[in-house]
Design an enzyme around this catalytic site. Structure first.
Site, PDB file in Angstrom:
ATOM      1  N   GLY A  94       6.702  -2.177   5.779  1.00 44.17           N
ATOM      2  CA  GLY A  94       5.583  -2.765   6.492  1.00 44.17           C
ATOM      3  C   GLY A  94       5.023  -3.938   5.719  1.00 44.17           C
ATOM      4  O   GLY A  94       5.290  -4.109   4.518  1.00 44.17           O
ATOM      5  N   GLY A 143       8.864   1.215   5.834  1.00 51.51           N
ATOM      6  CA  GLY A 143       8.882   1.115   7.284  1.00 51.51           C
ATOM      7  C   GLY A 143      10.274   0.977   7.868  1.00 51.51           C
ATOM      8  O   GLY A 143      10.508   1.389   9.003  1.00 51.51           O
ATOM      9  N   GLU A 166       6.817   3.907  -2.409  1.00 51.09           N
ATOM     10  CA  GLU A 166       5.380   3.693  -2.241  1.00 51.09           C
ATOM     11  C   GLU A 166       4.521   4.126  -3.419  1.00 51.09           C
ATOM     12  O   GLU A 166       3.423   3.577  -3.622  1.00 51.09           O
ATOM     13  CB  GLU A 166       4.906   4.401  -0.972  1.00 51.09           C
ATOM     14  CG  GLU A 166       5.344   3.747   0.317  1.00 51.09           C
ATOM     15  CD  GLU A 166       6.786   4.068   0.700  1.00 51.09           C
ATOM     16  OE1 GLU A 166       7.289   3.447   1.655  1.00 51.09           O
ATOM     17  OE2 GLU A 166       7.406   4.934   0.039  1.00 51.09           O
ATOM     18  N   ASP A 174       5.213   7.308   3.915  1.00 50.26           N
ATOM     19  CA  ASP A 174       4.715   7.615   5.248  1.00 50.26           C
ATOM     20  C   ASP A 174       5.830   7.436   6.275  1.00 50.26           C
ATOM     21  O   ASP A 174       6.954   7.821   6.000  1.00 50.26           O
ATOM     22  CB  ASP A 174       3.491   6.747   5.569  1.00 50.26           C
ATOM     23  CG  ASP A 174       3.786   5.253   5.583  1.00 50.26           C
ATOM     24  OD1 ASP A 174       4.728   4.821   4.882  1.00 50.26           O
ATOM     25  OD2 ASP A 174       3.083   4.505   6.285  1.00 50.26           O
TER      26      ASP A 174
END
Length: 368
Positions: A94, A143, A166, A174
């Site tokens: 992302g 992502g 992350e 996530d």
């Protein structure tokens, strides 16, 4: 709901109805061509086309991906292929620098909207009634994992690099990471989530994060188009194979990974690594010591909780965690050090994460 079953070939199509052959369709967004959608014949192609940013996902790109799937589902064929125009990356994740900027500016709602839309897309990909085939021919992180892993088929070349890095930037794995990492064999998922280890093609096949390894992903689309009545798995297995898969580095350290990362807490993982006395354990300790302590605790908690939740419930939990974690000093500092100033010297603060309550909701302290 469809579920990702690692180590398997995904599902194949039944051919009980005649496929409608639509005219070619291309979605061109108002602000450029970051997503290209082509649908002519039985196979559709969705092309990520933000190469200078390694296809880092923006809110606009996610909206365009939803629109592409809307159009596909109106006239579905036999498979939809998700690929990249970049020679370096499938999707690097992302646009996390923008998320940080939102926090600095106090525009929290924009980040909340981004995460909510992205996670809806992850769930939608998992629930597609036709196979999604991701072509991973370079970097696939964060992502990008969310776009590919939830689909039926993940095809890698030897240029593939997969990771959930992350914890190094003050965030957590996530995009459904609490679901798919927690379902990897042994303690592999906890290891990958805490350390951000970068998997090569051999590792990806070993873990099941990749379903097929080929010499060149460029052969995939034409093969699928020429064999619309053949199960997708059979088509992919018929492609020119890569050389015999090298030994996975993860496989070489599997016993150590399972022992150390099956510990009941982050502190006990550290203890087991210290007691192991090997070059691998020392290197792994150094990686954990460089990560955000808050992110390590959050990651351990979400992966542990994710084992007993389906994908939808995992994504709901992650949305709660993401919208809070993105407002913490460690996230702002981690992204600054890793992606903005790139000095790779973050100064981590005190963890603000307080764990989960009995209902599975996150508990936070001292947030703005």
């Amino acid at each position: 709901m469809s579920e990702v079953r690692f180590g398997r070939c995904g599902y194949t199509l039944t051919h009980e109805r005649t496929t409608v052959q639509p005219e070619e369709s291309t979605i061109v967004p108002d602000d450029g061509d970051e997503i290209r959608f082509h649908h002519q014949g039985p196979v559709a192609r969705i092309v990520l086309n933000r190469p200078k940013a390694l296809n880092a996902l923006t809110t606009s790109m996610i909206a365009q991906l939803h629109r592409a799937l809307d159009e596909w589902e109106e006239n579905p064929g036999t498979a939809v292929v998700l690929e990249s125009s970049s020679p370096k990356a499938f999707c690097a994740g992302g646009d996390i620098r923008q998320i940080r900027q939102n926090t600095v500016a106090g525009v929290y709602g924009d980040s909340d909207d981004f995460f909510a839309s992205e996670y809806r897309l992850n769930a939608r990909i998992a629930e597609l009634t036709t196979p999604l085939v991701s072509l991973i021919d370079g970097v696939c992180m964060g992502g990008g994992m969310g776009l590919s892993v939830h689909g039926a088929f993940r095809v890698v070349s030897d240029k593939a690099v997969l990771a959930m890095p992350e914890t190094a930037i003050g965030f957590f794995p996530d995009v459904g990471g609490s679901y798919f990492l927690s379902r990897l064999p042994g303690a592999l998922g906890m290891y990958l989530g805490l350390t951000g280890y970068r998997l090569d093609a051999a590792d990806a096949v070993y873990t099941g994060l990749a379903t097929h390894r080929v010499t060149d992903v460029a052969f995939v689309v034409s093969a699928l188009e020429e064999n619309p009545q053949t199960p997708v798995d059979e088509v992919l297995r018929s492609l020119p194979p890569a050389a015999p898969t090298a030994t996975s580095r993860l496989a070489e350290h599997r016993c150590e990974i399972d022992w150390c990362f099956s510990a009941p807490s982050v502190s006990e993982i550290h203890s087991r690594l210290r007691d192991h006395h090997s070059s691998w354990s020392r290197e792994t300790l150094a990686v954990l010591d460089s990560a955000s302590p808050q992110s390590l605790e959050v990651t351990f908690a979400v992966l542990t909780a994710g084992k007993q939740r389906n994908l939808r419930r995992c994504l709901k939990m992650e949305l709660d965690v993401a919208t809070h974690l993105a407002r913490t000093p460690d996230f702002v500092e981690g992204v600054r050090a890793g992606l903005v100033d790139k000095d790779r010297s973050p100064v981590w603060g005190e963890s603000l994460f307080g764990g989960f309550d009995a209902g599975g909701s996150s508990v936070w302290h001292r947030l703005p």
